[in-house]
Every structure is written in structure tokens, then in C-alpha cells.
Design an enzyme around this catalytic site. Structure first.
Site, PDB file in Angstrom:
ATOM      1  N   GLU A 288       0.821  -1.208   0.000  1.00  9.59           N
ATOM      2  CA  GLU A 288       0.000   0.000   0.000  1.00  9.59           C
ATOM      3  C   GLU A 288       0.857   1.261   0.000  1.00  9.59           C
ATOM      4  O   GLU A 288       0.597   2.210   0.736  1.00  9.59           O
ATOM      5  CB  GLU A 288      -0.968  -0.009   1.182  1.00  9.59           C
ATOM      6  CG  GLU A 288      -1.943  -1.177   1.130  1.00  9.59           C
ATOM      7  CD  GLU A 288      -3.024  -1.142   2.209  1.00  9.59           C
ATOM      8  OE1 GLU A 288      -2.764  -0.620   3.300  1.00  9.59           O
ATOM      9  OE2 GLU A 288      -4.127  -1.639   1.923  1.00  9.59           O
ATOM     10  N   ASP A 362      -8.499  -8.857   3.659  1.00 13.12           N
ATOM     11  CA  ASP A 362      -8.259  -7.808   4.645  1.00 13.12           C
ATOM     12  C   ASP A 362      -9.323  -7.741   5.737  1.00 13.12           C
ATOM     13  O   ASP A 362     -10.205  -6.884   5.670  1.00 13.12           O
ATOM     14  CB  ASP A 362      -8.181  -6.442   3.941  1.00 13.12           C
ATOM     15  CG  ASP A 362      -7.624  -5.362   4.846  1.00 13.12           C
ATOM     16  OD1 ASP A 362      -7.182  -5.700   5.943  1.00 13.12           O
ATOM     17  OD2 ASP A 362      -7.630  -4.192   4.444  1.00 13.12           O
ATOM     18  N   GLU A 390     -12.974  -2.521  11.788  1.00 16.84           N
ATOM     19  CA  GLU A 390     -12.901  -1.711  10.568  1.00 16.84           C
ATOM     20  C   GLU A 390     -14.000  -2.065   9.570  1.00 16.84           C
ATOM     21  O   GLU A 390     -14.637  -1.184   8.999  1.00 16.84           O
ATOM     22  CB  GLU A 390     -11.525  -1.901   9.914  1.00 16.84           C
ATOM     23  CG  GLU A 390     -11.378  -1.180   8.580  1.00 16.84           C
ATOM     24  CD  GLU A 390      -9.978  -1.311   7.977  1.00 16.84           C
ATOM     25  OE1 GLU A 390      -9.089  -1.901   8.616  1.00 16.84           O
ATOM     26  OE2 GLU A 390      -9.795  -0.805   6.855  1.00 16.84           O
TER      27      GLU A 390
HETATM   28  C1  GCU Z   1      -6.230  -2.141   5.808  1.00 21.26           C
HETATM   29  C2  GCU Z   1      -6.589  -0.807   6.396  1.00 21.26           C
HETATM   30  C3  GCU Z   1      -5.445   0.159   6.323  1.00 21.26           C
HETATM   31  C4  GCU Z   1      -4.203  -0.476   6.928  1.00 21.26           C
HETATM   32  C5  GCU Z   1      -3.908  -1.797   6.242  1.00 21.26           C
HETATM   33  C6  GCU Z   1      -2.781  -2.566   6.882  1.00 21.26           C
HETATM   34  O1  GCU Z   1      -6.107  -2.037   4.425  1.00 21.26           O
HETATM   35  O2  GCU Z   1      -7.704  -0.277   5.731  1.00 21.26           O
HETATM   36  O3  GCU Z   1      -5.819   1.304   7.022  1.00 21.26           O
HETATM   37  O4  GCU Z   1      -3.117   0.356   6.812  1.00 21.26           O
HETATM   38  O5  GCU Z   1      -5.033  -2.630   6.342  1.00 21.26           O
HETATM   39  O6  GCU Z   1      -3.069  -3.497   7.627  1.00 21.26           O
HETATM   40  O7  GCU Z   1      -1.626  -2.282   6.642  1.00 21.26           O
END
Ligand code: GCU
Length: 683
Positions: A288, A362, A390
């Protein structure tokens, strides 16, 4: 007023008179073996808890001549000479405890012991739990040893008081007033964690920047570590991979660059000067948008081992996250972590764990277990659960996660034949040489008065800790314990409230993501439904990528004719999913693109079944409201009102999910909502 601040450590006067009378006879006072800091804490907690519950003054002494009914001491204490304690402690390691009824010099005593003060602390909290839940204590023979070594919380603290995916106010860590001010909440946080056996806390977000590693912040980290240490809690931090550039002035963060390696070694040395028992780092790399070794054409192993080498001289560990995926790969996101990590099995240093989320996408409301479990036999895998909800209604929905955690822990990977559960992969059952074992949870804690936002969200923190200690505990048992401590021991209350909790996760799944649907929530905030979103620049963030609804049907084909993510599971494990006709229905649309007309086990076709789920799920929230209304006599007004109002919100949201999803999917199925279900209302 009852605010919920005391969590499950309320220590209310016991209501059952028979039980109370017996306890009052059985418990007179406490003899402590020693006066180190942790021992003092044990004495205070027992005294405070027992005095309050038994409504009588409980004395604490260090005098060996004392005949007080309770003895809390480590095995080497002279207080325990001549008892069976030593023998039993041979099996309890550093953290396990025993609670034993014994006759000493003709007198009935209850011994709480372990090999370390920390173990005795765990025993003391367990003893308090027995009293809180009104268990018989006349013949105690408790031997309890944690099944995994690292039992942790991950705080996604952004260092500016916000918590990523936190729904209970701001962060507990007030970096501004640290290190000078130790908020009493830090101590209550530590007590709560110690009471369930949590022994590690990662203070910062996996996405946090490198500032935490600078001197000013390390002083703050030290203050927290000092506050938590007597409670057996070690502090860990996240390490931003590009820190050598950002705060070290280097041109690169290449893990094979000598200057970079030295920078980390120096940095780690500095950290240990502040925190001599610092636990180590969690790293989110090349995921990400986070920096990582792949930016330099190096592997996860190169990155993890570089850090592992830096912390090894101090017994630190690295938890390297397997949550990696990228849109460019153009491969089913489900498959990417496995593809990247399985080839690296056996290549990590001994003090590295790979931290794996429970499922491959996730933290969805329901997810099959992550295929990495069982697939890396030479690497210790750490479980990462998400305690913060979440994707499960955040802080407005009552969703007890015990059943979700258990579903994953008990899933069979078949790696070493039938019964190779995820839990056994985690606890090292299959690898006697494995020294690191662990379960962590992304915390749902904030500075709301009641810590977790929703009063029932506290149960998820509690359940996460209890399962990390002993994954064989049932979700029911944990719910009941928590309810007894947090609300009431009244049987009528327990029966209804425990059912309410136990059904809540399935109900949430039913009205939001039934039959294996996933990732159809609002994008960005991840709250509420948005299955129609298709325009994000990252296709793998679009809900349409996951449900793939069309005129034929709905669902993600992950079989051999589709993405073949199924292939990543052991052939025996995948049997329950691979054939559309026999696939476990709760995961059907996770693995198959199923025609609207497909006949389900209920006899309904898929479309009708979808409607059935959304409608029954939403209706069940009404049942939850009714059940809660009936519990008014047993619950204080403030918490009762809060849960009541939140259940109203939850009902509205269930209707929102139901209507939004069905009206949208109906544009593909072109079928009516079956006449026997109420039509979606227009509100
Ligand atoms: C999910 C979450 C993010 C977080 C990511 C992670 O995608 O929405 O906010 O950073 O998990 O676990 O790294």
C-alpha cells in the site's frame, strides 16, 4: 454513573449471598512473597478487588508468620517450602501460573504461584476472575500456561493523536505530554492487559513515519515502557523502512548497503539505551505504498534480516508483515502474499516472524483462513487479528468477534494431516525447534471514557487476549466470563446476553456480506455498503472487482477456471470449497461465480437466498434490540441506554446494507424480491 471505564475489572460487590458468605469465610488476607514492584502491584490489585467484591477489609502482609488464606509468591519463596508448588512449576515456564488449595501446618491456604513475579501477576488476575465470575474455590488445582509466547496489541497510532481505523476517540498515547506526564490511564491500560495475559504492545501505526525513532520520541517511548514493565508488558515499535533516509540523512535505505545496515545497528543500540527490554519492530514494507526492500530490488528476507541482525544482540525480534499486494501485478489480490512469501520460507533469521492477517484479503466480516498458514513450515508465523471493527460496523455495531477468531484458529490447513489447525501452526505444534510463537490484534482502544467506543467492543479486546493465552477456550466461555465481570452474574442475564453476543457476528455477516461476499463496503472509510463503486484508480480497491456481479450471477471465481487462488490451499483443505455444488455455502461467493438460478441447500435459488440473508440479518437486529430491552433490570442505566441507542443505529444500518445491496444486485439479477419478504422500504 457507570461509564464503562473499569472494563471487566469492575470488582462490584457480589450479589449472590450464598457465594458471598462462602468467600468471606474462605478469604481473610494475603501474604506476599517479596516486595518488588510487580509483587506490590499484585498485593494492591488483590486487596482492592477482593475488598470491593467481598465488602470486607482484606489485609496484605509480607510476614512469613502470617496465616492469611491467600499466598502470592514465586516458587522460590520460603513461604512455599514443603508444598507441591516446586514440582508443578517445572511445567509452567516463565509465564504460566498455578493456583492451588493446600494445607500448610494444618491450615487451608490458597497459593498463587509461578516462576516469575509476572507469572504470579497473571495468576492473581485469574484468581480475581474466579471470584468475579463466582466460581468455587475450595479445591483449586489450576495450572495455566500460555500457548503462545507473544500476545500483543498493535496500536495504529499516527503520533498526532489520531488512530488509523480507530473508532473510540483519539489515541491513548499523548505524545505531547509524554514523557513528563504519565496519565493514570496508561496504568489502567496495563492492568487490563495483564489481566488477560497481553505481554507486548506495538505503540505505533504500521503506516507511521520515522519520527518515532528520533531522540525526543524515544524518551517518550521510554516513559511508556517504564510504566508498562511492572505489568509484564514489553514495548515494540514500527520501523519505517526508509528511516535511514528520512531521519538518518542517508541517500538510500537499501538493506544491503553497509551504511544503511550500520545506521540501523546504531539506531537499535540507541533504542536499547532508553528501553533495555525493547521488544523489537513490526514492519509494513512494500505494501500500500510503504517503502521496502523491493524498492532496491531486494527481497523481504533481505529487509527483515537486516533489521533482525540489528536487534539480535539485544534479543529483539522482527515481525515482518505479509500483508502485501499491488495493483500493478494484476493478479488476484488473494494470491499475492502467498506468491511472495512461500518461496522465502526458511530464509529468515531466527528472530524473524512473518505476521499474517487471518485472511488473504483484509479483515473481512468473514474470510477463509490465509493460505500462508501451514505453507511456511520453516518460518514462525504470527497471527494478526483485527480487534478494531474496521469492516464490521466500527463502533456502532454490536459484533462479538470471539466466533470470528475461533473460526480461523480452528480452520484445518491439513498441512500435517487432518487436524492441522491454524492454531497449531501458530503455537509451534508442528515444529519443535520453533522458539517464537505469537498472536497479535490491531487494537480497538482509544481515549473514549469506555476505551472502545461501543460498550460491547470491550469484549473483543478481552477475547483477543484470552485466546492468545489459550486458543482452545471457546468463544462462548469467553463471552460468559466477560459478561459476568462486565455486567452481571445473574443467570437470566447471562443466558440472553450470551446468545446476543454469540449470534452477533453471524448476523452482521448476514446483513452485510452474506454467502462469501466481501469487500463491498464504502471505500476509504470502509463503513456501510457501496458495492457499486468501480471508479477508483486502483482496480483492486473497487468493490466490483470482488463481487463481479453480472447478468449470469455473482461471486469471484477462484477455482482453476478463474484466479485459482484455491490452488494455494492444501488439496484436502480446498475440498470443502472447490466444487460449486458442494462448497461450504458461507464461503460460496468467495470462491465461485454462481448463477442467480443456482439451487442452494435451502431449496431457494441464489438470488432468493441472498434476499433471505439480507432480510433475516436485518430482522435479527430487531431481535437483538428486544433481547437487550429485556435486560434492563440487570444493567445500569447509562450503559443500558448506550447499547440501546447503538442498537437502534445498528438496525438502521442493517436496513441500509440490505436495501443498498439488494437494489444494486437486482440490477443484474433482474429478479424480484420474493413476495414473502417485505419490499425494501424507500427510506
Ligand atoms: C487495511 C486498512 C489500512 C491499513 C492496512 C494494513 O487495508 O484499511 O488502514 O493500513 O489494512 O493493515 O496495513
Amino acid at each position: 454513573a457507570e461509564t464503562g471505564y473499569d472494563l471487566w475489572l469492575r470488582y462490584q460487590p457480589l450479589q449472590n449471598q450464598t457465594v458471598l458468605t462462602t468467600y468471606r469465610q474462605q478469604i481473610s488476607g494475603i501474604t506476599l512473597g517479596g516486595n518488588a514492584e510487580t509483587m506490590k502491584i499484585i498485593g494492591e490489585e488483590l486487596q482492592h478487588g477482593l475488598s470491593a467484591m467481598l465488602q470486607k477489609k482484606i489485609t496484605v502482609t509480607n510476614k512469613s508468620s502470617s496465616t492469611a488464606s491467600l499466598i502470592a509468591a514465586t516458587g522460590i519463596s520460603p513461604l512455599l517450602a514443603g508444598t507441591e508448588v516446586k514440582k508443578l512449576l517445572a511445567q509452567t515456564g516463565e509465564e504460566g501460573f498455578i493456583i492451588l488449595s493446600q494445607n500448610i501446618n494444618g491450615q487451608k491456604r490458597i497459593i498463587i504461584s509461578g516462576n516469575t513475579d509476572k507469572a504470579v501477576l497473571y495468576g492473581a488476575f485469574h484468581f480475581l476472575r474466579l471470584i468475579q465470575t463466582e466460581q468455587a474455590i475450595h479445591n483449586l488445582q489450576v495450572v495455566s500456561v500460555p500457548k503462545v509466547k507473544l500476545r500483543m496489541l498493535n496500536h495504529w497510532d499516527n503520533m498526532n493523536r489520531t488512530v488509523e481505523r480507530g473508532y473510540a476517540g483519539f489515541s491513548l498515547w499523548n505524545w505531547h505530554t509524554l514523557p513528563g506526564y504519565i496519565d493514570p490511564r496508561y496504568i489502567d491500560y496495563a492492568r487490563a492487559n495483564a489481566s488477560i495475559g497481553i505481554n507486548g504492545t506495538v505503540l505505533t501505526n504500521v503506516n507511521a513515519n520515522a519520527t518515532i525513532l528520533t531522540k525526543n520520541y524515544l524518551e517518550k517511548v521510554k516513559a511508556l515502557a517504564d510504566a508498562f514493565r511492572p505489568y509484564g508488558i514489553k514495548v515494540y515499535l514500527t520501523a519505517r523502512f526508509s528511516a535511514p533516509i528520512e531521519i538518518g540523512g542517508l541517500k538510500t535505505a537499501d538493506p544491503l548497503d553497509e551504511k544503511v545496515r550500520q545506521w540501523w545497528k546504531d539506531k537499535v543500540k540507541e533504542i536499547y539505551q532508553y528501553v533495555p527490554d525493547f521488544g523489537g519492530f513490526v514492519v509494513k514494507a512494500n505494501s500500500e505504498g510503504q517503502p521496502g526492500p523491493q524498492d532496491y530490488k531486494r527481497s523481504h528476507t533481505d529487509g527483515a534480516n537486516m533489521l533482525a541482525e540489528a536487534v539480535a544482540p539485544f534479543n529483539g525480534i522482527i515481525m515482518w508483515r505479509a500483508f502485501v499486494y499491488s495493483a500493478e501485478k494484476n493478479v488476484d489480490r488473494h494470491k499475492q502474499a502467498y506468491d511472495e512469501f512461500v518461496p522465502l520460507d526458511g530464509s529468515f533469521n531466527k528472530n524473524v516472524m512473518v505476521q499474517v492477517k487471518n485472511g488473504a484479503i483484509d479483515f473481512m466480516p468473514r474470510e477463509p483462513f490465509h493460505p500462508l498458514f501451514g505453507a511456511m513450515p520453516k518460518t514462525p508465523l504470527m497471527m494478526e487479528f483485527q480487534v478494531t471493527q474496521e469492516y464490521l460496523g466500527q463502533a456502532t455495531n454490536l459484533v462479538y468477534l470471539g466466533p470470528l477468531f475461533k473460526e480461523c484458529l480452528e480452520a484445518d490447513t491439513y498441512t500435517n494431516g487432518k487436524g492441522s489447525t491454524v492454531a497449531k501452526v501458530l503455537d509451534g505444534s508442528f515444529n519443535k525447534a520453533q522458539t517464537l510463537t505469537g498472536i497479535t490484534g490491531v487494537a480497538n482502544i482509544g481515549n473514549d471514557i469506555n476505551w472502545c467506543g461501543h460498550p460491547f467492543a470491550q469484549a473483543n479486546w478481552y477475547a483477543m487476549g484470552r485466546l492468545a493465552w489459550d486458543h482452545s477456550l471457546s468463544a462462548e466461555r469467553i463471552a460468559e466470563e466477560w459478561l459476568r465481570m462486565t455486567y452481571s452474574n445473574h443467570p437470566a442475564f447471562l443466558q440472553t446476553a450470551s446468545k446476543l453476543m454469540m449470534e452477533s457476528r453471524e448476523t452482521y455477516v448476514q446483513y452485510s456480506n452474506p454467502i462469501g461476499l466481501h469487500h463491498i463496503m464504502g471505500t476509504g472509510h470502509h463503513y456501510g455498503p457501496a458495492p457499486w463503486v468501480s471508479n477508483l484508480n486502483r482496480p483492486d480497491w473497487n468493490p466490483v472487482y470482488y463481487h463481479k456481479a453480472d447478468s449470469i450471477g455473482i461471486g469471484f471465481n477462484r477455482t482453476a477456471t478463474g484466479s485459482n487462488a484455491l490452488e494455494q490451499y492444501h488439496p484436502e483443505a480446498r475440498k470443502i470449497w472447490e466444487n460449486m455444488n458442494t462448497c461450504e455455502e458461507k464461503n460460496l461467493l468467495w470462491f465461485h461465480h454462481v448463477p442467480w438460478t443456482f439451487k442452494m441447500k435451502s431449496g431457494r435459488n441464489l438470488w432468493d437466498e441472498l434476499c433471505f440473508n439480507y432480510y433475516t440479518g436485518a430482522e435479527k437486529v430487531k431481535t437483538m434490540q428486544q433481547a437487550w430491552a429485556g435486560l434492563e433490570p440487570y444493567v445500569d442505566k447509562q450503559r443500558h441506554d448506550q447499547v440501546r441507542m447503538l442498537l437502534n443505529v445498528q438496525y438502521d444500518e442493517a436496513i441500509w446494507w440490505r436495501n443498498a445491496c439488494l437494489l444494486y444486485f437486482q440490477t443484474f439479477s433482474k429478479k424480484p424480491i420474493p413476495a414473502n419478504y417485505p419490499q425494501p422500504d424507500k427510506t
